[in-house]
Design an enzyme around this catalytic site. Structure first.
Site, PDB file in Angstrom:
ATOM      1  N   SER A 114       0.796  -1.216   0.000  1.00  0.00           N
ATOM      2  CA  SER A 114       0.000   0.000   0.000  1.00  0.00           C
ATOM      3  C   SER A 114       0.835   1.274   0.000  1.00  0.00           C
ATOM      4  O   SER A 114       1.599   1.521  -0.916  1.00  0.00           O
ATOM      5  CB  SER A 114      -0.963  -0.035   1.178  1.00  0.00           C
ATOM      6  OG  SER A 114      -1.863   1.035   1.075  1.00  0.00           O
ATOM      7  N   HIS A 115       0.718   2.042   1.085  1.00  0.00           N
ATOM      8  CA  HIS A 115       1.375   3.350   1.173  1.00  0.00           C
ATOM      9  C   HIS A 115       2.784   3.237   1.754  1.00  0.00           C
ATOM     10  O   HIS A 115       3.452   4.241   1.917  1.00  0.00           O
ATOM     11  CB  HIS A 115       0.534   4.251   2.077  1.00  0.00           C
ATOM     12  CG  HIS A 115       0.297   3.586   3.397  1.00  0.00           C
ATOM     13  ND1 HIS A 115      -0.568   2.525   3.534  1.00  0.00           N
ATOM     14  CD2 HIS A 115       0.873   3.763   4.603  1.00  0.00           C
ATOM     15  CE1 HIS A 115      -0.533   2.106   4.786  1.00  0.00           C
ATOM     16  NE2 HIS A 115       0.333   2.834   5.454  1.00  0.00           N
ATOM     17  N   ASP A 282      -2.306   6.941  -3.223  1.00  0.00           N
ATOM     18  CA  ASP A 282      -1.130   6.268  -2.661  1.00  0.00           C
ATOM     19  C   ASP A 282      -0.536   5.211  -3.588  1.00  0.00           C
ATOM     20  O   ASP A 282      -0.942   5.094  -4.751  1.00  0.00           O
ATOM     21  CB  ASP A 282      -1.487   5.648  -1.303  1.00  0.00           C
ATOM     22  CG  ASP A 282      -2.376   4.431  -1.437  1.00  0.00           C
ATOM     23  OD1 ASP A 282      -3.150   4.371  -2.412  1.00  0.00           O
ATOM     24  OD2 ASP A 282      -2.305   3.525  -0.579  1.00  0.00           O
ATOM     25  N   ASP A 284      -0.829   1.939  -4.001  1.00  0.00           N
ATOM     26  CA  ASP A 284      -1.681   0.963  -4.684  1.00  0.00           C
ATOM     27  C   ASP A 284      -3.049   1.541  -5.071  1.00  0.00           C
ATOM     28  O   ASP A 284      -3.922   0.802  -5.523  1.00  0.00           O
ATOM     29  CB  ASP A 284      -1.869  -0.293  -3.835  1.00  0.00           C
ATOM     30  CG  ASP A 284      -2.616  -0.031  -2.542  1.00  0.00           C
ATOM     31  OD1 ASP A 284      -2.489   1.082  -2.001  1.00  0.00           O
ATOM     32  OD2 ASP A 284      -3.340  -0.920  -2.075  1.00  0.00           O
ATOM     33  N   ASP A 286      -5.563   2.896  -3.292  1.00  0.00           N
ATOM     34  CA  ASP A 286      -6.805   2.810  -2.520  1.00  0.00           C
ATOM     35  C   ASP A 286      -7.001   3.994  -1.575  1.00  0.00           C
ATOM     36  O   ASP A 286      -8.091   4.218  -1.081  1.00  0.00           O
ATOM     37  CB  ASP A 286      -6.938   1.461  -1.785  1.00  0.00           C
ATOM     38  CG  ASP A 286      -5.800   1.169  -0.839  1.00  0.00           C
ATOM     39  OD1 ASP A 286      -4.866   1.993  -0.753  1.00  0.00           O
ATOM     40  OD2 ASP A 286      -5.830   0.106  -0.191  1.00  0.00           O
ATOM     41  N   ARG A 287      -5.938   4.769  -1.319  1.00  0.00           N
ATOM     42  CA  ARG A 287      -6.086   5.934  -0.447  1.00  0.00           C
ATOM     43  C   ARG A 287      -6.177   7.206  -1.268  1.00  0.00           C
ATOM     44  O   ARG A 287      -5.747   7.240  -2.429  1.00  0.00           O
ATOM     45  CB  ARG A 287      -4.872   6.062   0.474  1.00  0.00           C
ATOM     46  CG  ARG A 287      -4.731   4.912   1.407  1.00  0.00           C
ATOM     47  CD  ARG A 287      -3.568   5.121   2.343  1.00  0.00           C
ATOM     48  NE  ARG A 287      -3.577   4.042   3.324  1.00  0.00           N
ATOM     49  CZ  ARG A 287      -3.105   4.134   4.554  1.00  0.00           C
ATOM     50  NH1 ARG A 287      -2.553   5.258   4.964  1.00  0.00           N
ATOM     51  NH2 ARG A 287      -3.168   3.119   5.382  1.00  0.00           N
ATOM     52  N   LYS A 383     -11.322   0.189  -0.633  1.00  0.00           N
ATOM     53  CA  LYS A 383     -11.425   1.632  -0.708  1.00  0.00           C
ATOM     54  C   LYS A 383     -10.807   2.071  -2.038  1.00  0.00           C
ATOM     55  O   LYS A 383      -9.995   1.345  -2.610  1.00  0.00           O
ATOM     56  CB  LYS A 383     -10.759   2.289   0.490  1.00  0.00           C
ATOM     57  CG  LYS A 383      -9.316   1.908   0.744  1.00  0.00           C
ATOM     58  CD  LYS A 383      -8.927   2.413   2.108  1.00  0.00           C
ATOM     59  CE  LYS A 383      -7.444   2.288   2.383  1.00  0.00           C
ATOM     60  NZ  LYS A 383      -7.064   0.962   2.860  1.00  0.00           N
TER      61      LYS A 383
END
Ligand code: G16
Length: 574
Positions: A114-115, A282, A284, A286-287, A383
């Protein structure tokens, strides 16, 4: 033709327990002999893939290609019938969720931390998603973890490595492989969800068009190609509307987390050019962070504002309605106020997007969000950063157009700042901030948790008064508890999901240990204070740090945080 399958002996590794969102560790940990293979085999042992279709993709970070090769070898040997893979291994997390749903796959493996930063010295991650497109629930991740503890061998297909750079289909041993364009299914879907003609008209032909500039920052994560296809392609914005949109295996050395600290290149560009609409996503995808000139939108406010306008402005909700709203427990209660106003259910779930899935599948939840810069809806089961950013654009186009209709002529542009002020004037404001203490010692973090637990079990905080040394503000404790959750659909119980102290004036403090870090422990401290609309614009538009100063001092005192963690200041404040 018979295909050669080999069994490779191995031994269990400790600590392969998936966290808030999959197994996240340093790349060097994944590179240990058999480590990654063990975890992949454990997924297939927990969720047998005979005859299954599996979607595979990731955010382009270092170690992606090697892992895809392992998933193919081990997956095929374990009976996967078909792999659907994003070209070059790329699929944003929400696009991956959509592909699983659209193509009716049995599940997917998403390769992302992710982030978290990427590159040989940073993080990698493996996450299993279910056939509904959402992250595996705890029942499944616990089963995977159990399998990692007893693994004695993994199976591999003996076959040459495949090329994932060209779109098309081919066979791989007994399995089929389809390499797909990572963007097209997702773009098509967003065009169904949002009002693209309205946005295009607003951005190009409206009286506000000339002053409404847009800037998106991809932080060198996976969303660059998605943002270009949507903002430049479908919406016809100029090239100058995007920056840092080339995905890089190490995110250009940055920390691809869209907040005020790590997305400072966006913040600076927006402020220096007075851009009314800025946004970032971010690693990937999703944010998201929404940031307009002079106005940072907290994730709690962002989801509340989307919920406020969705059924008027966004075709997907105009058609399907808004069935219910939700937030994770530490997220501010701004969305609760919108739910009350609209007369819809509002759920409070533990941190982790996986907790929204059952409610969505049961048709009780449409829009939800988390303070960790996650916003989304039941259009997918993750998300979705780009979705949230386009939702904001759609809403702003709608609000500006409505104003033009009423006022005629060339009314002033309503940007992010003006929309926030309008929202506070109706609902009041939930001042919110999160303090992160990253990579602290696990012992110190455990002592902090123990101390708050001792207060909770003795009940000695109830009725106690705390006074902020700098402002003299007093807070009287109403209750202190550990947040436990019973899923309303399957009745599964998740205990100890954060420690909460609530005060008589409605303010609250929450402490939680992060479940996504890859080293030591990360303590999160969340503070929230509600100011009603009647307090007036001066109070409502105060600076966040100023509005929360007194409460933060009290939070530090109750937890003895500095003493236990040996840190004077948090690593990041969001
Ligand atoms: C993941 C989860 C989110 C969660 C976040 C923070 O996000 O999907 O639901 O809010 O971690 O979790 P923690 O506070 O435990 O670190 P992402 O974007 O990292 O996948």
């Amino acid at each position: 033709m018979a295909h050669q399958v080999k069994e490779i002996p191995t031994k269990p590794y400790d600590g392969q327990k998936p966290g808030t969102s999959g197994l996240r560790k340093r790349v060097k940990v994944f590179q240990q002999e058999h480590y990654t293979e063990n975890f992949i085999q454990a997924i297939f042992d927990a969720v047998p893939p005979q005859g299954a279709t599996l979607v595979v993709g990731g955010d382009g970070r270092f170690f992606l290609k090697e892992t895809i090769a392992n998933i193919l070898k081990i997956g095929s040997a374990n009976g996967v019938k078909k792999f659907i893979i994003g070209q070059n291994g790329i699929l944003s997390t929400p696009a991956g969720s959509h592909v699983i749903r659209k193509r009716k796959a049995n599940g997917g493996i998403l390769l992302t931390a992710s982030h978290n930063p990427g590159g040989p010295d940073n993080d990698f991650g493996i996450k299993y998603n279910m056939s509904n497109g959402g992250p595996a629930p705890e029942g499944v991740t616990n089963k995977i973890f159990e399998k990692t503890k007893t693994i004695s061998h993994y199976k591999v297909l003996e076959a040459p490595q495949v090329d994932v750079s060209k779109i098309g289909s081919f066979s791989y041993g007994p399995s089929e492989v389809e390499i797909i364009d990572p963007v097209s299914d997702y773009l098509e879907y967003l065009q169904e969800i949002f009002d693209f003609p309205l946005m295009k008209n607003f951005l190009h032909n409206s009286p506000q068009a000339a002053s409404f500039k847009v800037l998106f920052d991809g932080m060198h994560g996976v969303t660059g190609p998605y943002a270009k296809a949507i903002l430049l392609g479908a919406l016809g914005l100029p090239e100058s509307s995007v920056q840092n949109c080339e995905p890089l295996p190490d995110f250009g050395g940055g920390h691809p987390d869209p907040n005020l600290i790590y997305a400072h290149t966006l913040v600076e560009a927006v402020e220096s050019a007075h851009i009314p609409f800025g946004a970032a996503s971010d690693g990937d995808g999703d944010r998201n962070m929404i940031y307009g000139a002079g106005a940072f939108v907290t994730p709690g406010d962002s989801v509340a504002i989307i919920a406020e306008y969705a059924s008027e402005a966004i075709p997907y909700f105009k058609k399907g309605g808004v069935k219910g709203l939700a937030r994770s427990m530490p997220t501010s209660g701004a969305i609760d106020l919108v739910a009350k106003d609209k007369g819809v259910e509002c759920f409070e779930v533990p941190t982790g997007w996986k907790f929204f899935g059952n409610l969505m599948d049961a048709g009780r939840l449409s829009i939800c969000g988390e303070e960790s810069f996650g916003t989304g809806s039941d259009h997918v089961r993750e998300k979705d950063g780009v979705w949230a950013i386009i939702a904001w654009l759609n809403i702003l186009a709608y609000v500006n157009e409505s104003q033009t209709k009423v006022q005629g002529g060339a009314p002033a542009v309503i940007g992010i700042k003006q929309l926030l002020e309008k929202h506070y004037a109706k609902y009041g404001r939930n001042f919110f901030s999160r303090y992160d203490y990253e990579e602290v010692s696990s012992e110190g973090a455990a002592k902090l948790v123990d101390k708050i637990n001792a207060h909770i079990s003795s009940g000695d905080l109830k009725g106690k008064k705390f006074t902020s040394p700098s402002t003299g503000t007093e807070f009287v404790v109403k209750e202190a508890f550990n947040f436990d959750y019973t899923d309303p659909i399957d009745h599964s119980v998740s205990k100890n999901q954060g420690q909460v102290v609530r005060f008589e004036d409605g303010s609250r403090i929450v402490w939680r240990l992060s479940g996504t870090g890859s080293q030591g422990a990360t303590v999160r401290m969340y503070v929230e204070r509600y100011v009603p609309a009647s307090a007036g614009p001066a109070e409502l538009q105060r600076d966040t740090a100023d509005g929360l100063k007194a409460l933060i001092e009290v939070a530090l005192e109750i937890s003895s945080l500095k003493e236990f963690l040996g840190r004077d200041k948090p690593t990041v404040i969001t």
